[in-house]
Design an enzyme around this catalytic site. Structure first.
Site, mmCIF file in Angstrom:
data_model
loop_
_atom_site.group_PDB
_atom_site.id
_atom_site.type_symbol
_atom_site.label_atom_id
_atom_site.label_comp_id
_atom_site.label_asym_id
_atom_site.label_seq_id
_atom_site.Cartn_x
_atom_site.Cartn_y
_atom_site.Cartn_z
ATOM 1 C CD GLU A 1 -2.733 -1.196 2.285
ATOM 2 O OE1 GLU A 1 -3.979 -1.753 2.710
ATOM 3 O OE2 GLU A 1 -2.546 -1.468 3.355
ATOM 4 C CD GLU B 1 -2.395 -6.643 4.303
ATOM 5 O OE1 GLU B 1 -1.742 -6.198 4.056
ATOM 6 O OE2 GLU B 1 -2.705 -7.451 3.419
#
Length: 261
Positions: free
Chosen positions: A112, A132
């Protein structure tokens, strides 16, 4: 800086920002706050034109959130500081080019962070993932950004399965710009930064604001905002000395001298 997880080096108009938290360059709340301060200072310094963000060492760019710190009490919804996680994702008004030099594993919040840059260069051994899903949480910023950057089905496969992409596949899907041998990565990043630093900073600012603001707008609505002088950076450019300098340099058959004014 020395006694800090974030090392900075200034070379003319270029700022190098190195995430240096052994063993893996993971980001905890304190580190994120420092990064926010660093990138805010970069944004607000008129003499800095381009930033490079990279990781220390040869194995990790950044694996994202520091799970060990989380286990010791860092709240996942805690105070990340200016600019949100990693200091870049939500930093308002950052109208300067940022290059990510991905020197190794780049996953989770680290991916990210890289996606928050404008140009992504990678070492040939770099790898990318959003793991994740395996820890029962959501890659929130990546869920917003990635399907807009690469084919939807590839992005969703990464989000749903956590599978890894090597540098070649990441480049094939358009996630990264260029791949270099690890030993050449920073030299190539500096070469790119020097090229951008020699360019017109007011034009870069206008490009970034228009791209950012127009992302979810219809084409004509965005064009109407430009013609109605509703983009601050575009109006500053049109009224600048640099705008005149560009025209003069072209007419005089010489290289322009950009002042950012």
């Amino acid at each position: 800086m020395t006694d800090t997880p974030i090392k900075t080096h200034r070379d003319g108009h270029v700022l190098e920002v190195t995430l240096d938290r052994p063993k893996a360059n993971a980001i905890d709340l304190a580190t994120s706050r420092i990064m926010g301060e660093v990138f805010t200072a970069f944004r607000d310094d008129p003499d800095l034109r381009v930033a490079i963000v990279t990781g220390a060492g040869e194995k990790f760019f950044c694996p994202g959130w520091d799970l060990k710190a989380a286990a010791e009490g860092d709240a996942v919804d805690g105070d990340y500081g200016l600019g949100g996680f990693g200091g870049l994702q939500e930093l308002r008004g950052l109208n300067k080019p940022v290059i990510a030099a991905v020197n190794g594993i780049c996953c989770g919040g680290g991916l990210e962070l890289a996606l928050s840059a404008d140009i992504i260069l990678a070492a040939d051994h770099a790898s990318f993932a959003l793991p994740e899903i395996r820890s029962g949480t959501v890659a929130d910023a990546a869920s917003i950004k990635l399907p807009k950057r690469i084919p939807y089905h590839i992005a969703m496969e990464m989000l749903f399965t956590g599978r890894w992409l090597d540098a070649d596949e990441a480049a094939r899907w358009g996630m990264i710009n260029h791949i270099y041998p690890a030993a050449d990565l920073m030299a190539e990043a500096r070469k790119m930064a020097a090229l951008l630093a020699s360019g017109p900073p007011l034009v870069y600012a206008a490009i970034k604001e228009v791209v950012r603001e127009a992302e979810d707008m219809k084409f004509q609505d965005a064009m109407n905002r430009i013609t109605k002088s509703q983009f601050e950076t575009v109006e500053k450019l049109y009224r600048s000395e640099d705008q005149l300098e560009g025209a003069r340099a072209f007419a005089e058959k010489r290289d322009p001298v950009w002042k950012g004014q």
